[in-house]
Design a protein around this motif. Structure first.
Motif, PDB file in Angstrom:
ATOM      1  N   LEU A   1     -11.380   1.697   3.120  1.00 50.36           N
ATOM      2  CA  LEU A   1     -11.205   0.872   4.315  1.00 50.36           C
ATOM      3  C   LEU A   1      -9.801   1.014   4.918  1.00 50.36           C
ATOM      4  CD1 LEU A   1     -12.894  -1.320   5.788  1.00 50.36           C
ATOM      5  CD2 LEU A   1     -11.751  -3.036   4.375  1.00 50.36           C
ATOM      6  N   ALA A   2      -8.808   1.270   4.059  1.00 53.49           N
ATOM      7  CA  ALA A   2      -7.432   1.370   4.517  1.00 53.49           C
ATOM      8  C   ALA A   2      -7.077   2.768   5.000  1.00 53.49           C
ATOM      9  CB  ALA A   2      -6.487   0.975   3.382  1.00 53.49           C
ATOM     10  N   LEU A   3      -7.955   3.741   4.738  1.00 56.66           N
ATOM     11  CA  LEU A   3      -7.646   5.145   5.036  1.00 56.66           C
ATOM     12  C   LEU A   3      -8.516   5.720   6.146  1.00 56.66           C
ATOM     13  CD1 LEU A   3      -7.655   6.434   1.326  1.00 56.66           C
ATOM     14  CD2 LEU A   3      -5.617   6.021   2.709  1.00 56.66           C
TER      15      LEU A   3
ATOM     16  N   LEU B   1       2.226  -9.966  15.707  1.00 59.09           N
ATOM     17  CA  LEU B   1       0.881  -9.807  15.143  1.00 59.09           C
ATOM     18  C   LEU B   1       0.814  -8.480  14.390  1.00 59.09           C
ATOM     19  CD1 LEU B   1      -2.193 -10.552  14.976  1.00 59.09           C
ATOM     20  CD2 LEU B   1      -2.478  -9.296  17.120  1.00 59.09           C
ATOM     21  N   ASP B   2       0.329  -8.509  13.152  1.00 60.23           N
ATOM     22  CA  ASP B   2       0.124  -7.279  12.378  1.00 60.23           C
ATOM     23  C   ASP B   2      -1.386  -7.086  12.201  1.00 60.23           C
ATOM     24  OD1 ASP B   2      -0.110  -5.265  10.452  1.00 60.23           O
ATOM     25  OD2 ASP B   2       1.613  -5.962   9.282  1.00 60.23           O
ATOM     26  N   ILE B   3      -1.904  -6.010  12.807  1.00 59.57           N
ATOM     27  CA  ILE B   3      -3.350  -5.751  12.738  1.00 59.57           C
ATOM     28  C   ILE B   3      -3.631  -4.849  11.530  1.00 59.57           C
ATOM     29  CG2 ILE B   3      -5.335  -4.769  13.945  1.00 59.57           C
ATOM     30  CD1 ILE B   3      -3.903  -5.451  16.596  1.00 59.57           C
ATOM     31  N   GLY B   4      -4.360  -5.372  10.563  1.00 64.94           N
ATOM     32  CA  GLY B   4      -4.593  -4.654   9.296  1.00 64.94           C
ATOM     33  C   GLY B   4      -3.412  -4.892   8.386  1.00 64.94           C
ATOM     34  N   VAL B   5      -3.165  -6.154   8.093  1.00 62.90           N
ATOM     35  CA  VAL B   5      -1.911  -6.551   7.426  1.00 62.90           C
ATOM     36  C   VAL B   5      -1.819  -6.020   5.989  1.00 62.90           C
ATOM     37  CG1 VAL B   5      -2.796  -8.827   6.728  1.00 62.90           C
ATOM     38  CG2 VAL B   5      -0.352  -8.529   7.089  1.00 62.90           C
ATOM     39  N   GLY B   6      -2.966  -5.815   5.336  1.00 64.00           N
ATOM     40  CA  GLY B   6      -2.967  -5.232   3.982  1.00 64.00           C
ATOM     41  C   GLY B   6      -2.159  -6.060   3.001  1.00 64.00           C
ATOM     42  N   SER B   7      -1.202  -5.403   2.345  1.00 64.88           N
ATOM     43  CA  SER B   7      -0.342  -6.105   1.378  1.00 64.88           C
ATOM     44  C   SER B   7       0.648  -7.023   2.077  1.00 64.88           C
ATOM     45  CB  SER B   7       0.451  -5.074   0.582  1.00 64.88           C
ATOM     46  OG  SER B   7       1.273  -4.329   1.473  1.00 64.88           O
ATOM     47  N   GLY B   8       0.794  -6.837   3.389  1.00 67.61           N
ATOM     48  CA  GLY B   8       1.762  -7.627   4.148  1.00 67.61           C
ATOM     49  C   GLY B   8       3.110  -6.955   4.249  1.00 67.61           C
TER      50      GLY B   8
ATOM     51  N   ASP C   1       7.306   5.955   4.063  1.00 71.07           N
ATOM     52  CA  ASP C   1       7.312   6.309   5.487  1.00 71.07           C
ATOM     53  C   ASP C   1       7.077   5.098   6.386  1.00 71.07           C
ATOM     54  OD1 ASP C   1       7.867   8.985   5.150  1.00 71.07           O
ATOM     55  OD2 ASP C   1       5.756   9.516   4.897  1.00 71.07           O
ATOM     56  N   THR C   2       6.369   4.117   5.868  1.00 76.97           N
ATOM     57  CA  THR C   2       6.074   2.925   6.668  1.00 76.97           C
ATOM     58  C   THR C   2       7.323   2.054   6.856  1.00 76.97           C
ATOM     59  OG1 THR C   2       3.775   3.036   5.947  1.00 76.97           O
ATOM     60  CG2 THR C   2       4.499   0.929   6.809  1.00 76.97           C
ATOM     61  N   GLU C   3       8.330   2.291   6.016  1.00 75.69           N
ATOM     62  CA  GLU C   3       9.588   1.555   6.203  1.00 75.69           C
ATOM     63  C   GLU C   3      10.219   1.877   7.560  1.00 75.69           C
ATOM     64  OE1 GLU C   3      11.001   0.906   1.593  1.00 75.69           O
ATOM     65  OE2 GLU C   3      11.626   2.727   2.606  1.00 75.69           O
TER      66      GLU C   3
ATOM     67  N   SER D   1       0.811  -2.167  13.980  1.00 78.17           N
ATOM     68  CA  SER D   1      -0.338  -1.805  13.159  1.00 78.17           C
ATOM     69  C   SER D   1      -0.119  -0.455  12.489  1.00 78.17           C
ATOM     70  CB  SER D   1      -1.611  -1.753  14.011  1.00 78.17           C
ATOM     71  OG  SER D   1      -2.723  -1.519  13.175  1.00 78.17           O
ATOM     72  N   ASN D   2      -0.494  -0.423  11.214  1.00 77.91           N
ATOM     73  CA  ASN D   2      -0.577   0.839  10.487  1.00 77.91           C
ATOM     74  C   ASN D   2      -2.057   1.014  10.165  1.00 77.91           C
ATOM     75  OD1 ASN D   2      -0.366   3.041   8.800  1.00 77.91           O
ATOM     76  ND2 ASN D   2       0.479   1.882   7.069  1.00 77.91           N
ATOM     77  N   PRO D   3      -2.831   1.419  11.162  1.00 81.54           N
ATOM     78  CA  PRO D   3      -4.287   1.415  10.982  1.00 81.54           C
ATOM     79  C   PRO D   3      -4.744   2.592  10.123  1.00 81.54           C
ATOM     80  CG  PRO D   3      -3.730   2.303  13.134  1.00 81.54           C
ATOM     81  CD  PRO D   3      -2.432   1.966  12.463  1.00 81.54           C
ATOM     82  N   PRO D   4      -5.975   2.543   9.622  1.00 81.44           N
ATOM     83  CA  PRO D   4      -6.501   3.710   8.916  1.00 81.44           C
ATOM     84  C   PRO D   4      -6.583   4.866   9.923  1.00 81.44           C
ATOM     85  CG  PRO D   4      -8.006   1.826   8.787  1.00 81.44           C
ATOM     86  CD  PRO D   4      -6.957   1.474   9.751  1.00 81.44           C
TER      87      PRO D   4
ATOM     88  N   THR E   1      -5.763  -2.997  -1.844  1.00 81.55           N
ATOM     89  CA  THR E   1      -4.929  -2.761  -0.657  1.00 81.55           C
ATOM     90  C   THR E   1      -4.235  -1.398  -0.716  1.00 81.55           C
ATOM     91  OG1 THR E   1      -3.215  -3.700   0.757  1.00 81.55           O
ATOM     92  CG2 THR E   1      -2.833  -3.845  -1.603  1.00 81.55           C
ATOM     93  N   LEU E   2      -3.890  -0.898   0.463  1.00 83.71           N
ATOM     94  CA  LEU E   2      -3.104   0.332   0.514  1.00 83.71           C
ATOM     95  C   LEU E   2      -1.757   0.079  -0.169  1.00 83.71           C
ATOM     96  CD1 LEU E   2      -3.452   3.139   2.084  1.00 83.71           C
ATOM     97  CD2 LEU E   2      -1.726   2.230   3.624  1.00 83.71           C
ATOM     98  N   ILE E   3      -1.286   1.059  -0.926  1.00 80.88           N
ATOM     99  CA  ILE E   3       0.036   0.938  -1.543  1.00 80.88           C
ATOM    100  C   ILE E   3       1.082   1.203  -0.451  1.00 80.88           C
ATOM    101  CG2 ILE E   3       1.592   1.890  -3.285  1.00 80.88           C
ATOM    102  CD1 ILE E   3      -1.022   2.832  -4.776  1.00 80.88           C
ATOM    103  N   PRO E   4       2.037   0.307  -0.272  1.00 83.39           N
ATOM    104  CA  PRO E   4       3.053   0.522   0.766  1.00 83.39           C
ATOM    105  C   PRO E   4       3.754   1.875   0.594  1.00 83.39           C
ATOM    106  CG  PRO E   4       3.251  -1.687  -0.136  1.00 83.39           C
ATOM    107  CD  PRO E   4       2.234  -0.963  -0.982  1.00 83.39           C
ATOM    108  N   ARG E   5       3.906   2.592   1.704  1.00 84.45           N
ATOM    109  CA  ARG E   5       4.504   3.930   1.666  1.00 84.45           C
ATOM    110  C   ARG E   5       5.949   3.888   2.172  1.00 84.45           C
ATOM    111  NH1 ARG E   5      -0.382   4.441  -0.071  1.00 84.45           N
ATOM    112  NH2 ARG E   5      -1.543   6.382   0.245  1.00 84.45           N
TER     113      ARG E   5
HETATM  114  N1  GLN Z   1      -0.210  -2.871   6.833  1.00 84.68           N
HETATM  115  C1  GLN Z   1      -0.412  -2.352   5.530  1.00 84.68           C
HETATM  116  C2  GLN Z   1       0.568  -1.206   5.271  1.00 84.68           C
HETATM  117  O1  GLN Z   1       1.229  -0.759   6.151  1.00 84.68           O
HETATM  118  C3  GLN Z   1      -1.836  -1.880   5.326  1.00 84.68           C
HETATM  119  C4  GLN Z   1      -2.247  -0.762   6.250  1.00 84.68           C
HETATM  120  C5  GLN Z   1      -3.613  -0.217   5.969  1.00 84.68           C
HETATM  121  O2  GLN Z   1      -4.338  -0.698   5.093  1.00 84.68           O
HETATM  122  N2  GLN Z   1      -4.024   0.793   6.707  1.00 84.68           N
HETATM  123  O3  GLN Z   1       0.710  -0.726   4.170  1.00 84.68           O
END
Ligand code: GLN
Length: 280
Positions: A209-211, A117-124, A96-98, A185-188, A90-94
């Protein structure tokens, strides 16, 4: 060898390879190797380290020398107000995403019982942080990756929000279940050809896939915006994380789909990072 000496040696090896924050990394990896927190290390730096622990520590330092991210070596990353379980799927939470979490909480301050709804929930990290703060909200997370759903499940249990969460393995195009008050969503969103220029920690170790946002970086964002139109309630909010140079393109995509742009929010480095819009 005593703990402080091993940390110093680790730190030297890391700085020799120009790894930033070498001393801090070495300390964190020592904490992992001896299964204690950093406070213990500060208070017990003169204690001897056992052979087994020292060889585990050296192994961790060697992996860090190859640029494996600290979060993958320790299997954890702090985000918003919780520690999240993380691995290489999974993508490491950033940090900036906070910003996304902060804005969702601002927007929903006086709201009750929203479904998100979270599209591409990743780590959650986004969805679960919101569920932890808002005890009567319900969450649905979708992801293409079964591994990510497992990670989200582990984190939901840790954060005690699992009873208010549903997870589905699905492509955004194919998902048709439910209507939501808020979609996030935090999409790639990285252009395919630019992934190789990212930090080696990211390019070689985090899931493509996450990027990977396709040729122009917008292929997933486009899908998310299009699909959200069907899944969002009238006057529902769509909140997107975007690349620093994608603001105008994404605003156009949103307007074309009938969204009103509420605001564009800047991240810690003052880059445009989050677009808040309303389906009208
Ligand atoms: N929602 C997750 C995050 O914000 C994963 C996003 C992603 O994989 N692009 O970290």
């Amino acid at each position: 060898m005593i703990i402080s000496e091993a940390i110093k040696n680790g730190s030297k090896a890391l700085s020799y390879k120009s790894i930033p924050n070498a001393y801090l990394d070495s300390e964190i990896l020592m904490a992992k190797a001896i299964n204690r927190d950093r406070k213990y290390i500060l208070l017990n730096s003169n204690k001897k380290i056992s052979k087994e622990n020292l060889s585990f520590f050296s192994k961790l330092i060697n992996e860090r020398l190859k640029r494996k991210p600290i979060a993958q070596l320790t299997n954890q990353k702090f985000f918003w107000s919780s520690e999240f379980y993380i691995n290489n799927h999974t993508l490491i939470p950033r940090p900036d995403t906070e910003l996304i979490v902060e804005n969702i909480l601002k927007l929903t301050k006086h709201k009750k019982k929203l479904s998100i709804l979270d599209i591409g929930v990743g780590s959650g990290c986004i969805l679960l942080s919101v569920l932890k703060e808002k005890k009567d909200f319900y969450g649905t997370g979708i992801d293409l990756s079964k591994n990510c759903l497992n990670i989200s499940r582990i984190n939901a249990n840790r954060l005690n929000v699992f009873s208010r969460l549903k997870l589905f393995k699905s492509n955004v195009d194919k998902f048709t279940l439910g209507k939501y008050d808020l979609i996030v969503s935090n999409p790639p969103y990285i252009e395919k050809s630019k992934i190789k220029y990212l930090d080696k920690d990211v390019a070689s170790f985090e899931p493509k896939l996450a990027l990977d946002g396709g040729l122009d970086g917008l292929s997933e964002i486009r899908k998310v915006i299009k699909k959200s139109s069907e899944l969002i309630k009238k006057n529902g909010k769509l909140i997107l994380e975007i690349g620093f140079d994608q603001k105008y393109k994404v605003i156009n995509l949103l307007k074309r789909e009938g969204y009103y742009i509420n605001s564009v929010e800047k991240d810690l480095a003052k880059n445009d990072r989050c677009i808040i819009s309303t389906k009208i």
